[in-house]
Design an enzyme around this catalytic site. Structure first.
Site, mmCIF file in Angstrom:
data_model
loop_
_atom_site.group_PDB
_atom_site.id
_atom_site.type_symbol
_atom_site.label_atom_id
_atom_site.label_comp_id
_atom_site.label_asym_id
_atom_site.label_seq_id
_atom_site.Cartn_x
_atom_site.Cartn_y
_atom_site.Cartn_z
ATOM 1 N N ARG A 1 0.944 -1.137 0.084
ATOM 2 C CA ARG A 1 0.028 -0.042 -0.041
ATOM 3 C C ARG A 1 0.939 1.365 0.029
ATOM 4 O O ARG A 1 1.695 1.697 0.876
ATOM 5 C CB ARG A 1 -0.967 0.049 1.312
ATOM 6 C CG ARG A 1 -1.778 -1.250 1.308
ATOM 7 C CD ARG A 1 -2.393 -1.154 2.900
ATOM 8 N NE ARG A 1 -3.345 -2.312 2.775
ATOM 9 C CZ ARG A 1 -4.053 -2.623 4.181
ATOM 10 N NH1 ARG A 1 -3.772 -1.735 5.084
ATOM 11 N NH2 ARG A 1 -4.658 -3.849 4.348
ATOM 12 N N ASP B 1 1.385 5.268 0.417
ATOM 13 C CA ASP B 1 0.818 6.250 1.062
ATOM 14 C C ASP B 1 0.500 7.313 -0.130
ATOM 15 O O ASP B 1 0.607 7.387 -1.067
ATOM 16 C CB ASP B 1 1.489 7.004 1.933
ATOM 17 C CG ASP B 1 2.367 6.174 2.745
ATOM 18 O OD1 ASP B 1 1.608 5.071 3.263
ATOM 19 O OD2 ASP B 1 3.551 6.369 3.219
ATOM 20 N N TYR C 1 12.631 1.468 -3.676
ATOM 21 C CA TYR C 1 11.906 2.765 -3.836
ATOM 22 C C TYR C 1 13.043 3.670 -4.080
ATOM 23 O O TYR C 1 14.453 3.384 -3.661
ATOM 24 C CB TYR C 1 11.383 2.844 -2.276
ATOM 25 C CG TYR C 1 10.161 2.292 -1.970
ATOM 26 C CD1 TYR C 1 8.707 3.120 -2.405
ATOM 27 C CD2 TYR C 1 9.877 1.224 -1.373
ATOM 28 C CE1 TYR C 1 7.724 2.670 -1.941
ATOM 29 C CE2 TYR C 1 8.799 0.482 -1.034
ATOM 30 C CZ TYR C 1 7.585 1.075 -1.508
ATOM 31 O OH TYR C 1 6.375 0.527 -1.025
ATOM 32 N N ARG D 1 9.871 6.807 4.246
ATOM 33 C CA ARG D 1 9.773 8.221 4.572
ATOM 34 C C ARG D 1 10.190 8.621 5.894
ATOM 35 O O ARG D 1 11.111 9.682 6.057
ATOM 36 C CB ARG D 1 8.571 8.758 4.161
ATOM 37 C CG ARG D 1 7.701 8.452 2.943
ATOM 38 C CD ARG D 1 6.174 8.724 3.129
ATOM 39 N NE ARG D 1 5.984 10.044 3.374
ATOM 40 C CZ ARG D 1 4.579 10.575 3.750
ATOM 41 N NH1 ARG D 1 3.843 9.188 3.594
ATOM 42 N NH2 ARG D 1 4.276 11.619 4.270
#
Length: 246
Positions: free
Chosen positions: A51, A53, A111, A198
């Site tokens: 998932r 964000d 990422y 993050r």
């Protein structure tokens, strides 16, 4: 039942994240499921590899879904891309074995977090970077990143304070690509917790600012407390590049 794997790219700017929600239709999963329901004539669940964000982008998100019948893959790919909004695209669609599961069988995710470091704004990239123009101690950031690499409990880097499942993850590598105007931080691992990349980025930035030391990272990890880590870097700088399977 036929099982299909898709690879999707999307600009997450105007979406509330991957996961469908009853309160809004502005989700990636929701857009895909809506088109598949209209095409197939019955509800179709699209299972994502993870998932992302709200506001996070993807160049290579993976997902799968089951249909009651076999379909022409080329035609369904064309149908999806015809009806999807212009900021979502299905890059590929293929039938896979019945037991394939995009989330449970994912082996590696990559990422990238993009930092725009020039004092001159990039008007065309502003939705896809976090602009930070103050000086950063890059070598200290690299040293701190080394402490984050390996298999360990990343509770301190998880936004979900009530998560009951294991927070142990394997981070294979954290690499830095530096240009005159940008610092890109590349994260590779077997999986990432809610907001984990993050929060790791925010912590590395605090090291680069001098607010934390590289040697603080082991203590932050040992604390198993979100409050011990740095701030959560803004969503727009993050993009899911690739999901790998066996």
């Amino acid at each position: 039942m036929s099982n299909y794997k898709i690879v999707i790219s999307y600009d997450g700017t105007r979406y509330k994240g991957w996961q469908s929600q009853k309160s809004t239709d502005a989700t990636i999963q929701g857009k895909l499921q809506d088109i598949l329901k209209k095409t197939a004539g019955y509800p179709v669940e699209v299972i994502g590899s993870g998932r992302t964000d709200a506001g996070v982008h993807a160049k290579g998100q993976a997902a799968n879904f089951h249909l009651k019948e076999q379909i022409d893959e080329r035609k369904l790919l064309e149908t999806l891309n015809h009806y999807l909004p212009e900021d979502i695209a299905v890059l590929s669609l293929e039938e896979v074995e019945e037991r394939f599961h995009s989330r449970f069988q994912a082996k590696e995710k990559t990422y990238m977090y993009r930092l725009h470091t020039s004092k001159i704004p990039d008007v065309f990239e502003r939705k896809y970077v976090y602009t930070y123009t103050e000086p950063l101690h890059l070598e200290n950031m690299k040293r701190a990143a080394a402490y984050m690499t390996g298999t360990m409990d990343f509770t301190s880097f998880c936004a979900n304070k009530h998560m009951k499942k294991s927070a142990v993850r394997s981070v294979y590598a954290i690499d830095f690509q530096v240009t005159e105007k940008e610092i890109d931080i590349i994260y590779q691992g077997n999986g990432f917790l809610q907001n984990m990349v993050r929060i790791m980025t925010g912590t590395l930035l605090e090291v680069g600012m001098g607010k934390k030391k590289p040697e603080d990272i082991p203590m932050i990890l040992a604390a198993k407390n979100r409050e011990a880590a740095g701030f959560t870097a803004p969503a727009q700088g993050l993009v899911l590049l690739e999901v790998k399977y066996d």
